[in-house]
Design a protein around this motif. Sequence first.
Motif, short mmCIF file in Angstrom:
data_model
loop_
_atom_site.label_atom_id
_atom_site.label_comp_id
_atom_site.label_asym_id
_atom_site.label_seq_id
_atom_site.Cartn_x
_atom_site.Cartn_y
_atom_site.Cartn_z
N GLU A 164 0.83 -1.20 0.00
CA GLU A 164 0.00 0.00 0.00
C GLU A 164 0.87 1.25 0.00
OE1 GLU A 164 -2.24 0.50 3.72
OE2 GLU A 164 -1.51 -1.46 4.29
N GLY A 165 0.26 2.34 -0.40
CA GLY A 165 1.00 3.61 -0.44
C GLY A 165 1.77 3.78 -1.72
N GLY A 166 2.46 4.91 -1.78
CA GLY A 166 3.21 5.24 -2.99
C GLY A 166 2.38 6.07 -3.95
N THR A 167 3.07 6.75 -4.85
CA THR A 167 2.40 7.56 -5.87
C THR A 167 1.61 6.64 -6.79
OG1 THR A 167 4.20 9.16 -5.77
CG2 THR A 167 2.82 9.20 -7.74
N PRO A 168 0.35 6.97 -7.10
CA PRO A 168 -0.43 6.12 -7.99
C PRO A 168 0.22 5.99 -9.37
CG PRO A 168 -1.82 7.83 -7.00
CD PRO A 168 -0.41 8.16 -6.65
N ARG A 169 0.08 4.83 -9.96
CA ARG A 169 0.51 4.65 -11.34
C ARG A 169 -0.58 5.13 -12.27
NH1 ARG A 169 0.14 -0.54 -9.80
NH2 ARG A 169 2.29 -0.96 -10.33
N THR A 170 -0.21 5.47 -13.48
CA THR A 170 -1.20 5.58 -14.55
C THR A 170 -0.49 5.28 -15.87
OG1 THR A 170 -3.11 6.82 -15.36
CG2 THR A 170 -1.09 8.08 -15.06
N ILE A 171 -1.28 5.11 -16.90
CA ILE A 171 -0.79 4.57 -18.18
C ILE A 171 0.41 5.30 -18.78
CG2 ILE A 171 -3.09 3.73 -18.71
CD1 ILE A 171 -3.34 5.98 -20.79
N GLU A 172 1.21 4.54 -19.52
CA GLU A 172 2.38 5.09 -20.22
C GLU A 172 1.97 5.84 -21.49
OE1 GLU A 172 5.48 2.18 -21.13
OE2 GLU A 172 5.77 3.16 -23.07
N GLY A 173 1.01 5.30 -22.22
CA GLY A 173 0.66 5.90 -23.50
C GLY A 173 1.64 5.51 -24.59
N PRO A 174 1.37 5.92 -25.82
CA PRO A 174 2.13 5.42 -26.97
C PRO A 174 3.30 6.30 -27.41
CG PRO A 174 0.16 6.54 -27.73
CD PRO A 174 0.15 6.65 -26.22
N LEU A 175 3.69 7.32 -26.64
CA LEU A 175 4.60 8.31 -27.22
C LEU A 175 5.94 8.42 -26.51
CD1 LEU A 175 1.81 10.95 -27.94
CD2 LEU A 175 2.80 9.31 -29.54
N TYR A 176 6.31 7.38 -25.77
CA TYR A 176 7.61 7.37 -25.09
C TYR A 176 8.72 6.99 -26.07
CZ TYR A 176 11.34 5.98 -21.89
OH TYR A 176 12.54 5.86 -21.24
N ILE A 177 9.89 7.59 -25.86
CA ILE A 177 11.10 7.23 -26.61
C ILE A 177 12.19 6.93 -25.57
CG2 ILE A 177 12.83 7.99 -28.30
CD1 ILE A 177 10.31 8.04 -29.73
N THR A 178 12.88 5.81 -25.74
CA THR A 178 13.92 5.45 -24.76
C THR A 178 15.17 6.30 -24.93
OG1 THR A 178 14.68 3.73 -26.27
CG2 THR A 178 13.25 3.04 -24.47
N ASP A 179 15.96 6.36 -23.85
CA ASP A 179 17.31 6.93 -23.87
C ASP A 179 17.35 8.43 -24.12
OD1 ASP A 179 18.53 4.40 -23.40
OD2 ASP A 179 18.16 3.89 -25.50
N ALA A 180 16.46 9.16 -23.49
CA ALA A 180 16.51 10.63 -23.57
C ALA A 180 17.80 11.11 -22.91
CB ALA A 180 15.30 11.21 -22.86
N PRO A 181 18.26 12.31 -23.26
CA PRO A 181 19.47 12.85 -22.64
C PRO A 181 19.37 12.83 -21.11
CG PRO A 181 18.76 14.26 -24.44
CD PRO A 181 17.69 13.22 -24.26
N LEU A 182 20.48 12.46 -20.49
CA LEU A 182 20.52 12.30 -19.03
C LEU A 182 21.17 13.52 -18.39
CD1 LEU A 182 20.14 10.35 -16.58
CD2 LEU A 182 22.39 9.39 -17.15
N ALA A 183 20.52 14.07 -17.36
CA ALA A 183 21.07 15.23 -16.66
C ALA A 183 21.13 14.93 -15.17
CB ALA A 183 20.18 16.44 -16.90
N LYS A 184 21.98 15.64 -14.46
CA LYS A 184 22.10 15.42 -13.02
C LYS A 184 21.34 16.51 -12.26
CE LYS A 184 26.39 12.76 -12.52
NZ LYS A 184 25.74 11.50 -12.19
N GLY A 185 20.34 16.11 -11.49
CA GLY A 185 19.64 17.02 -10.59
C GLY A 185 18.63 17.93 -11.25
N GLU A 186 19.02 18.54 -12.36
CA GLU A 186 18.10 19.47 -13.01
C GLU A 186 18.33 19.48 -14.51
OE1 GLU A 186 19.00 23.64 -12.19
OE2 GLU A 186 20.89 22.99 -11.33
#
Length: 309
Positions: free
Chosen positions: A98-120
């Motif tokens: 129990e607990g935790g932020t609720p999940r909801t659907i991913e949808g069809p528009l995700y792309i893997t490996d977006a640029p990675l940044a630290k903190g912000e």
Amino acid sequence: MAESLTDTKQVQELLNRVAGLDQRGGDERLKRIVHRVATEMCRIIEEFDVTPTEFWTAVSYVTRLGQANEVGLLVPGLGIETFLDVVMDEKERRAGLEGGTPRTIEGPLYITDAPLAKGEARLDQDPERGEALFVEGQVTGPGGKPVPGAIVDVWHANTKGGYSFFDPSQSPWNLRRRIETDAEGRYRFRTIMPSGYGCPPDGPTQHLLSAIGRHGQRPAHVHFFVEAPGFRKLTTQINIAGDKYLHDDFAFATRDGLIPEVERHDDPAEIKARGLNEPFATIRFDFQLNREAASLPEAVVVREHAKAA
Ligand code: MBD
Ligand code: FE
């Protein structure tokens, strides 16, 4: 028709052969699923007296749906992606989670490996003008303990409701980033306020929705995957409060707990301090992750995604 044709010996034998139930080889569970699908198609044809012309119209429709790459769009529109969440929620509940932020659907528009940044990070890289939006928060585990080194993978639409890679007018990776949380589990990003998404008006998904009296609009939203070692991967979205479609989402993704307050800032000193010359918006949103455990259903969904290049 007095008796159901589907229930006759002739058709039952046909369906058994269709599903390979009279054969030794093959996967037993898949055979049962194929049998059910074929049986339900027969029942639908019978019960609704579907004519051959109507049936072949549906075949054309499915073909067009695939050709337009809209299967992943119709699925949430039919509530099936939300149903997968309902099932996962229930399995977790039964496992005592129990607990935790609720999940909801991913949808069809995700792309893997977006640029990675630290903190912000800053997500808006195209010249499009929009309301500046600053989002920040903390990733925690059970009990509110910060999770440093978590990856907050965020993607959202531009002011016209389009997503980079799917909308050729945007540059690659616009409004998509992965942000690693800092030592206090914090992340923050600057972006522009998204608009809601609308299904392509001339596409097969909208065609079906219109035919059953529905619209194909989503409220403005921001997608997230949040991942950290030892924690369950979270797939979720935040919705922008005040949107006309907030509780009328064609993809059924809005949930309590995912509608953060949007604060508007028009104080000249604040505007100047942010390096801006127009009012801006801020959202604070914390993610609470659940601990991973072998007794829980698999949280990582393996799903094909469009490739970046
Ligand atoms: C979207 O942006 C989206 O998130 C979903 C679920 C469906 C269509 C477009
Ligand atoms: Fe979306």
